[in-house]
Design an enzyme around this catalytic site. Sequence first.
Site, PDB file in Angstrom:
ATOM      1  N   GLY A  47       1.233  -8.258   1.024  1.00 24.63           N
ATOM      2  CA  GLY A  47       0.646  -8.260  -0.284  1.00 24.63           C
ATOM      3  C   GLY A  47       0.478  -9.443  -0.764  1.00 24.63           C
ATOM      4  O   GLY A  47       0.184  -9.462  -2.127  1.00 24.63           O
ATOM      5  N   GLY A  58      -1.567  -2.555   4.531  1.00 23.54           N
ATOM      6  CA  GLY A  58      -1.324  -2.219   3.066  1.00 23.54           C
ATOM      7  C   GLY A  58      -2.753  -2.112   2.459  1.00 23.54           C
ATOM      8  O   GLY A  58      -3.589  -1.056   2.712  1.00 23.54           O
ATOM      9  N   GLY A  59      -2.775  -3.268   1.501  1.00 24.23           N
ATOM     10  CA  GLY A  59      -3.923  -3.059   0.898  1.00 24.23           C
ATOM     11  C   GLY A  59      -5.474  -2.741   1.277  1.00 24.23           C
ATOM     12  O   GLY A  59      -6.170  -1.996   0.753  1.00 24.23           O
ATOM     13  N   SER A 110      -1.237  -8.847   5.125  1.00 28.30           N
ATOM     14  CA  SER A 110      -2.391  -9.160   4.507  1.00 28.30           C
ATOM     15  C   SER A 110      -3.456  -9.276   5.481  1.00 28.30           C
ATOM     16  O   SER A 110      -4.388 -10.182   5.836  1.00 28.30           O
ATOM     17  CB  SER A 110      -2.189 -10.566   3.737  1.00 28.30           C
ATOM     18  OG  SER A 110      -1.500 -10.554   2.795  1.00 28.30           O
ATOM     19  N   HIS A 138      10.647  -0.247   6.126  1.00 33.45           N
ATOM     20  CA  HIS A 138       9.262  -1.277   5.374  1.00 33.45           C
ATOM     21  C   HIS A 138      10.095  -2.275   4.722  1.00 33.45           C
ATOM     22  O   HIS A 138      11.179  -1.964   3.907  1.00 33.45           O
ATOM     23  CB  HIS A 138       8.293  -0.348   4.790  1.00 33.45           C
ATOM     24  CG  HIS A 138       7.134  -1.246   4.310  1.00 33.45           C
ATOM     25  ND1 HIS A 138       7.475  -2.059   3.125  1.00 33.45           N
ATOM     26  CD2 HIS A 138       6.106  -1.362   4.916  1.00 33.45           C
ATOM     27  CE1 HIS A 138       6.108  -2.659   3.080  1.00 33.45           C
ATOM     28  NE2 HIS A 138       5.252  -2.318   4.141  1.00 33.45           N
ATOM     29  N   GLU A 142       6.488  -7.701  10.427  1.00 35.02           N
ATOM     30  CA  GLU A 142       5.803  -7.940   9.110  1.00 35.02           C
ATOM     31  C   GLU A 142       6.534  -9.240   8.314  1.00 35.02           C
ATOM     32  O   GLU A 142       7.647  -8.813   7.582  1.00 35.02           O
ATOM     33  CB  GLU A 142       5.682  -6.543   8.225  1.00 35.02           C
ATOM     34  CG  GLU A 142       4.891  -5.521   8.934  1.00 35.02           C
ATOM     35  CD  GLU A 142       4.673  -4.507   7.789  1.00 35.02           C
ATOM     36  OE1 GLU A 142       3.284  -4.472   7.639  1.00 35.02           O
ATOM     37  OE2 GLU A 142       5.512  -3.866   7.231  1.00 35.02           O
ATOM     38  N   ASN A 153      -0.753   1.984   5.543  1.00 37.82           N
ATOM     39  CA  ASN A 153       0.340   2.158   4.635  1.00 37.82           C
ATOM     40  C   ASN A 153      -0.274   2.312   3.029  1.00 37.82           C
ATOM     41  O   ASN A 153      -0.551   1.105   2.635  1.00 37.82           O
ATOM     42  CB  ASN A 153       1.565   1.313   4.615  1.00 37.82           C
ATOM     43  CG  ASN A 153       2.613   1.437   3.692  1.00 37.82           C
ATOM     44  OD1 ASN A 153       2.571   2.572   3.008  1.00 37.82           O
ATOM     45  ND2 ASN A 153       3.359   0.362   3.412  1.00 37.82           N
ATOM     46  N   TRP A 154      -0.551   3.531   2.771  1.00 42.33           N
ATOM     47  CA  TRP A 154      -1.051   3.497   1.248  1.00 42.33           C
ATOM     48  C   TRP A 154       0.126   3.074   0.021  1.00 42.33           C
ATOM     49  O   TRP A 154      -0.599   3.248  -0.913  1.00 42.33           O
ATOM     50  CB  TRP A 154      -1.728   4.973   1.196  1.00 42.33           C
ATOM     51  CG  TRP A 154      -2.793   5.029   2.099  1.00 42.33           C
ATOM     52  CD1 TRP A 154      -3.384   4.612   2.952  1.00 42.33           C
ATOM     53  CD2 TRP A 154      -3.542   6.513   2.216  1.00 42.33           C
ATOM     54  NE1 TRP A 154      -4.435   4.675   3.637  1.00 42.33           N
ATOM     55  CE2 TRP A 154      -4.454   6.359   3.264  1.00 42.33           C
ATOM     56  CE3 TRP A 154      -3.451   7.604   1.552  1.00 42.33           C
ATOM     57  CZ2 TRP A 154      -5.532   7.248   3.423  1.00 42.33           C
ATOM     58  CZ3 TRP A 154      -4.277   8.827   1.969  1.00 42.33           C
ATOM     59  CH2 TRP A 154      -5.147   8.479   3.076  1.00 42.33           C
ATOM     60  N   LYS A 155       1.254   3.094   0.517  1.00 32.42           N
ATOM     61  CA  LYS A 155       2.275   2.833  -0.311  1.00 32.42           C
ATOM     62  C   LYS A 155       2.067   3.604  -1.489  1.00 32.42           C
ATOM     63  O   LYS A 155       1.866   4.709  -1.484  1.00 32.42           O
ATOM     64  CB  LYS A 155       2.226   1.465  -0.944  1.00 32.42           C
ATOM     65  CG  LYS A 155       2.201   0.277   0.185  1.00 32.42           C
ATOM     66  CD  LYS A 155       2.442  -1.032  -0.290  1.00 32.42           C
ATOM     67  CE  LYS A 155       2.151  -1.899   0.909  1.00 32.42           C
ATOM     68  NZ  LYS A 155       2.761  -3.537   0.767  1.00 32.42           N
ATOM     69  N   GLU A 202       9.484  -3.279   1.672  1.00 33.68           N
ATOM     70  CA  GLU A 202       9.832  -2.960   0.369  1.00 33.68           C
ATOM     71  C   GLU A 202      10.927  -1.898   0.282  1.00 33.68           C
ATOM     72  O   GLU A 202      11.638  -1.691  -0.753  1.00 33.68           O
ATOM     73  CB  GLU A 202       8.765  -2.344  -0.325  1.00 33.68           C
ATOM     74  CG  GLU A 202       7.517  -3.189  -0.479  1.00 33.68           C
ATOM     75  CD  GLU A 202       6.193  -3.004  -0.195  1.00 33.68           C
ATOM     76  OE1 GLU A 202       5.647  -1.693  -0.092  1.00 33.68           O
ATOM     77  OE2 GLU A 202       5.395  -3.881   0.148  1.00 33.68           O
TER      78      GLU A 202
HETATM   79  C1  PEP Z   1       2.398  -3.433   4.382  1.00 39.47           C
HETATM   80  O1  PEP Z   1       2.563  -2.508   3.449  1.00 39.47           O
HETATM   81  O2  PEP Z   1       2.906  -3.030   5.512  1.00 39.47           O
HETATM   82  C2  PEP Z   1       1.350  -4.440   4.621  1.00 39.47           C
HETATM   83  C3  PEP Z   1       1.451  -5.255   5.279  1.00 39.47           C
HETATM   84  O3  PEP Z   1       0.739  -4.852   3.061  1.00 39.47           O
HETATM   85  P1  PEP Z   1      -0.512  -5.765   3.045  1.00 39.47           P
HETATM   86  O4  PEP Z   1      -1.465  -5.570   4.256  1.00 39.47           O
HETATM   87  O5  PEP Z   1      -1.154  -5.381   1.857  1.00 39.47           O
HETATM   88  O6  PEP Z   1       0.175  -7.170   2.983  1.00 39.47           O
END
Ligand code: PEP
Length: 257
Positions: free
Chosen positions: A176, A237-238, A216, A98, A170, A9-11, A100
């Site tokens: 994050g 994500g990251g 993470s 998600h 999640e 997920n590039w957000k 967010e």
């Molecule tokens: C996500 O955006 O779904 C996520 C899990 O982010 P991160 O891996 O950065 O925690």
Amino acid sequence: MRKKYIAGNWKMNLNLADAKDLASGLDAEIKNLDGIDNVDIAVCPPFVYLQRIIGTLADSPIKAGAQNVYFEANGAFTGEVSVEMLKDISCPMTLIGHSERRHVMGETDELINKKVHASLAGGIEVILCIGELLEEREGDQTEAVCERQLREGLANVTADQMANITIAYEPVWAIGTGKTATSDQAQEVHAFCRKVLADIYDDSVAQATRIQYGGSVKPANAEELMSNPDVDGVLVGGASLKVSDFTGIIKAGLACG
Ligand code: PEP
């Protein structure tokens, strides 16, 4: 056996040049890996870059999906993107719900359920995200929250339609933040979610549905997480923003496949 599914997920990150470099860099790194067909891989770029990235990945095993979608077909919904529009650019999948979207944009389970139905009706595959806040975990509400988000997010979704749904568990406190759920914590919630799916549907749907872990995930913890019997992949994500990190996570998925 369920095929591992690794999604990025590039957000709201990157610019067009960097997004194209990331997509083509990933494709170059992974396409010659042994057994690459044994994992499913997706990336979800920001909407403005999605069509270009679908083009960049046209000959790749990596599919490009959306981070969100709206349930109405068209009309006065400023800023929203419909399932028809995703289909128009040959987008095969979308994230829905998600954390967010739920906790920053205020999306409800009812809205999320409408988005799930619109996507499935339009032939778009869904990754439905669920997970508890830190205070909910500390208040021993993790199972209750996940069960509610599953039951309400999947309300009136048929057993046949479940073939086009992946669940992403999640924990919000792990997204994050650098704090990953332990492997045991992840397995425990995934097994619980599978039990809920068996109750909503039946054992065969529960056994066939893939449940990703997100929060993470990095190359260093991906293999341990995915070696759990109920962790069928990861939503990242990251670490999906760097070719080397996301490739390392894909390799971990292959090692567990
Ligand atoms: C996500 O955006 O779904 C996520 C899990 O982010 P991160 O891996 O950065 O925690």
